[in-house]
Design an enzyme around this catalytic site. Structure first.
Site, mmCIF file in Angstrom:
data_model
loop_
_atom_site.group_PDB
_atom_site.id
_atom_site.type_symbol
_atom_site.label_atom_id
_atom_site.label_comp_id
_atom_site.label_asym_id
_atom_site.label_seq_id
_atom_site.Cartn_x
_atom_site.Cartn_y
_atom_site.Cartn_z
ATOM 1 N N ASN A 41 -3.704 43.458 42.092
ATOM 2 C CA ASN A 41 -3.181 44.406 41.118
ATOM 3 C C ASN A 41 -2.621 43.699 39.888
ATOM 4 O O ASN A 41 -2.636 44.251 38.790
ATOM 5 C CB ASN A 41 -2.097 45.284 41.758
ATOM 6 C CG ASN A 41 -2.691 46.367 42.651
ATOM 7 O OD1 ASN A 41 -3.677 46.999 42.298
ATOM 8 N ND2 ASN A 41 -2.102 46.563 43.811
ATOM 9 N N HIS B 287 2.290 33.602 39.679
ATOM 10 C CA HIS B 287 1.359 34.219 38.728
ATOM 11 C C HIS B 287 1.429 33.469 37.402
ATOM 12 O O HIS B 287 2.523 33.243 36.883
ATOM 13 C CB HIS B 287 1.722 35.689 38.506
ATOM 14 C CG HIS B 287 1.881 36.465 39.772
ATOM 15 N ND1 HIS B 287 0.819 36.875 40.540
ATOM 16 C CD2 HIS B 287 2.998 36.895 40.422
ATOM 17 C CE1 HIS B 287 1.264 37.531 41.595
ATOM 18 N NE2 HIS B 287 2.580 37.549 41.552
ATOM 19 N N ALA C 102 4.020 43.063 39.667
ATOM 20 C CA ALA C 102 4.644 41.783 39.982
ATOM 21 C C ALA C 102 4.579 40.780 38.835
ATOM 22 O O ALA C 102 4.809 39.593 39.041
ATOM 23 C CB ALA C 102 3.989 41.191 41.224
#
Length: 250
Positions: free
Chosen positions: A173, A203, A107
C-alpha cells in the site's frame, strides 16, 4: 460525528481505541451483533463517515456502495486502486453520491512534497520497501525466498508500483501511496526487500524533477499484534478523521 468502520484486525482495533464516535462496524455475514452489521444497507441513516481498515477486498466489496449512498470513506487500502476498473467504479460512485474517497497516507510521509513536485513535472520516482522476514510472511515473497533461513538482505520484487500493488495486496500500500501522490502506478519504480537486520518497516522514496530532488526515509514500527500492519498506517486513519473535525487543517 457518527463514524463506522470496516475491519476488526490490528489497524481497526487501534483506530477504534483512539477515536470517539465509532458506533458501528461493517462485518462479514454471520458476524452481526450489537454495533455490527453485514451490509451497507443496514448502516445507520445518520452515518456520514466510514473508515476502511480491512484491505483491498473489503474496499472493492463495500466501497462503491458506501460512496454511492453519500457516505465519505477513508481508506488505507491504496494498493487496490492499481486495479483501474475498481478505481473507476469508486470515482463514479463518489460522483453519484456526492461523497469523497479520502486516501489516508498510511505508513509513509513526504506525500505532500511529492504531490507538489508533480505539479512542476517529475522525471523519476523510486520507492524501496524493506521489512524483516516476518513482515513478508503470507505474501508473494515466500515462494521466492526462504524467509526463515535468510541471513542477509534479499530483494524479492523489482518492477512498477502497479505490479507491486497487485502482487502484494497486503504489503504494498505504501508503494501505491507514492504512485498516487507522484508519477503514477506505471512510472513509479519499486523494490521490495526482506532484511533480517531491518530495524522495522523501512520505507525510502527518491524523487527528481523540475523542483529539484529529494530523498526520504522512515523506519516504522509494526503494531504489536501484527508484524504486517504498520503503526503509522493506523495512526494516519485517526489523523485523517481529526483533520476533518479541526477548524484549521494542514
Amino acid at each position: 460525528m457518527t463514524i463506522g468502520i470496516i475491519g476488526e484486525g490490528a489497524i481497526g482495533r487501534y483506530v477504534r481505541a483512539h477515536l470517539e464516535g465509532v458506533t458501528v462496524a461493517l462485518v462479514r455475514p454471520g458476524r452481526e451483533g450489537p454495533g455490527r452489521v453485514a451490509s451497507v444497507d443496514a448502516l445507520p441513516g445518520d452515518l456520514r463517515l466510514m473508515l476502511d481498515c480491512a484491505g483491498h477486498q473489503a474496499l472493492a466489496q463495500f466501497g462503491p456502495e458506501i460512496l454511492a449512498r453519500g457516505i465519505d470513506l477513508v481508506t488505507v487500502s491504496l494498493g487496490a486502486l492499481a486495479d483501474d476498473a475498481l478505481h473507476g467504479r469508486l470515482r463514479e460512485a463518489a460522483r453519484t453520491g456526492g461523497a469523497r474517497l479520502h486516501l489516508a497516507s498510511g505508513a509513509i510521509g513526504a506525500l505532500d512534497a511529492l504531490a507538489a513536485a508533480r505539479v512542476g513535472g517529475l522525471d523519476a520516482v523510486t520507492y524501496a520497501g524493506r521489512k524483516p522476514p516476518a513482515g513478508w510472511r503470507g505474501s508473494a515473497a515466500e515462494p521466492v525466498l526462504g524467509l526463515d533461513a535468510l541471513t542477509a538482505p534479499a530483494a524479492h520484487f523489482e518492477g512498477t508500483a502497479r505490479e507491486a500493488a497487485l502482487r502484494y495486496p497486503k504489503n504494498a500500500n505504501v508503494a501505491a501511496a507514492v504512485a498516487l501522490a507522484g508519477a503514477g502506478f506505471d512510472a513509479t519504480r519499486v523494490r521490495l526487500i526482506a532484511d533480517p537486520d531491518a530495524p522495522g518497516n523501512v520505507h525510502e522514496i527518491e524523487a527528481r524533477g523540475a523542483f529539484g530532488r529529494f530523498s526520504f526515509r522512515i523506519e516504522g514500527r509494526a503494531l504489536p499484534d501484527n508484524p504486517r500492519s504498520a503503526a503509522l498506517a493506523a495512526m494516519s486513519v485517526v489523523a485523517a478523521v481529526l483533520r476533518r473535525a479541526a477548524p484549521v487543517g494542514i
